[in-house]
Design a protein around this motif. Sequence first.
Motif, PDB file in Angstrom:
ATOM      1  N   ASP A 134       1.012  -1.551  -0.109  1.00  0.00           N
ATOM      2  CA  ASP A 134      -0.131  -0.401  -0.190  1.00  0.00           C
ATOM      3  C   ASP A 134       0.868   1.232   0.354  1.00  0.00           C
ATOM      4  O   ASP A 134       0.382   2.580   0.331  1.00  0.00           O
ATOM      5  CB  ASP A 134      -1.165   0.265   1.340  1.00  0.00           C
ATOM      6  CG  ASP A 134      -1.680  -0.753   1.098  1.00  0.00           C
ATOM      7  OD1 ASP A 134      -2.576  -1.271  -0.076  1.00  0.00           O
ATOM      8  OD2 ASP A 134      -2.640  -1.440   1.956  1.00  0.00           O
ATOM      9  N   HIS A 136       1.210   4.049  -1.025  1.00  0.00           N
ATOM     10  CA  HIS A 136       0.848   4.774  -2.344  1.00  0.00           C
ATOM     11  C   HIS A 136       0.215   6.333  -1.571  1.00  0.00           C
ATOM     12  O   HIS A 136       1.403   7.065  -1.017  1.00  0.00           O
ATOM     13  CB  HIS A 136      -0.456   4.174  -2.891  1.00  0.00           C
ATOM     14  CG  HIS A 136      -1.619   3.439  -2.124  1.00  0.00           C
ATOM     15  ND1 HIS A 136      -2.105   4.249  -0.783  1.00  0.00           N
ATOM     16  CD2 HIS A 136      -2.787   2.249  -1.374  1.00  0.00           C
ATOM     17  CE1 HIS A 136      -3.106   3.820   0.136  1.00  0.00           C
ATOM     18  NE2 HIS A 136      -2.579   2.746  -0.381  1.00  0.00           N
ATOM     19  N   VAL A 137      -0.745   6.396  -2.361  1.00  0.00           N
ATOM     20  CA  VAL A 137      -0.960   7.999  -2.433  1.00  0.00           C
ATOM     21  C   VAL A 137      -1.551   8.362  -0.271  1.00  0.00           C
ATOM     22  O   VAL A 137      -0.618   9.332  -0.076  1.00  0.00           O
ATOM     23  CB  VAL A 137      -2.597   8.419  -3.018  1.00  0.00           C
ATOM     24  CG1 VAL A 137      -2.757  10.162  -2.701  1.00  0.00           C
ATOM     25  CG2 VAL A 137      -1.685   8.080  -4.264  1.00  0.00           C
ATOM     26  N   GLU A 167      -3.227  14.530  -6.974  1.00  0.00           N
ATOM     27  CA  GLU A 167      -4.487  13.518  -5.956  1.00  0.00           C
ATOM     28  C   GLU A 167      -5.730  13.567  -5.801  1.00  0.00           C
ATOM     29  O   GLU A 167      -5.633  13.870  -5.090  1.00  0.00           O
ATOM     30  CB  GLU A 167      -2.875  12.986  -5.207  1.00  0.00           C
ATOM     31  CG  GLU A 167      -1.710  12.788  -5.010  1.00  0.00           C
ATOM     32  CD  GLU A 167      -1.508  11.458  -5.965  1.00  0.00           C
ATOM     33  OE1 GLU A 167      -2.220  10.533  -6.396  1.00  0.00           O
ATOM     34  OE2 GLU A 167      -1.337  11.586  -6.733  1.00  0.00           O
ATOM     35  N   SER A 170      -7.858  11.654  -3.902  1.00  0.00           N
ATOM     36  CA  SER A 170      -7.255  11.380  -2.368  1.00  0.00           C
ATOM     37  C   SER A 170      -7.271  11.788  -1.315  1.00  0.00           C
ATOM     38  O   SER A 170      -8.518  13.094  -0.722  1.00  0.00           O
ATOM     39  CB  SER A 170      -5.599  11.876  -1.882  1.00  0.00           C
ATOM     40  OG  SER A 170      -5.564  11.892  -0.729  1.00  0.00           O
TER      41      SER A 170
END
Length: 182
Positions: A134, A136-137, A167, A170
């Motif tokens: 994970d 990620h962002v 993003e 997000s």
Amino acid sequence: MASESRTQRLRAPLVGLAALALLTLLCVWLLRSSAPPPEMPDAREEAVAVPPAAPRAAAETIAVDYSPDGVPIHPPGNANIDARGMLPHPITPQHERIFRENNLIGDLNGAMDVKDSAGLRRLLAQYRDEYPEDAHVLQRGYELIADCMESPGPETRAVAQRYYDEELDSGLRRYIRRYCLE
């Protein structure tokens, strides 16, 4: 003239009587007894009335587990069985892992809410260790928030603005705005 005043004197009580009659009819109409609601069948009676499913051939037999209370548990997958009265499928290790990840994210949000950048970094390190797939962002966003809390300035603001602009999906954008851009 006398006849006009007499007509007006008679008209006032008639209008009052008509209004009273309309009000009485309205009250009677509103208070009239309505038809009783249709009786709903008792679920227990309905469950008893359901005919049992036809027995399956031996090749189609699916093993069913039972809870400690003796209630059958629906098997995993899309088994074509009559699942009425069955408990949902059991919690798997994959489910437990997702629950732990969600709790860890909740802890990260709690540290962020109290502006505990050290706790945020410690939990973020745990998150990266336990969920390396994970990276990620979300993990970058928490790291950026910790940076903004520890050392606010033009550099962290520029990185935060880039994250905020790029993003768009997000869930941390509002927190980036709150802790880094405002």
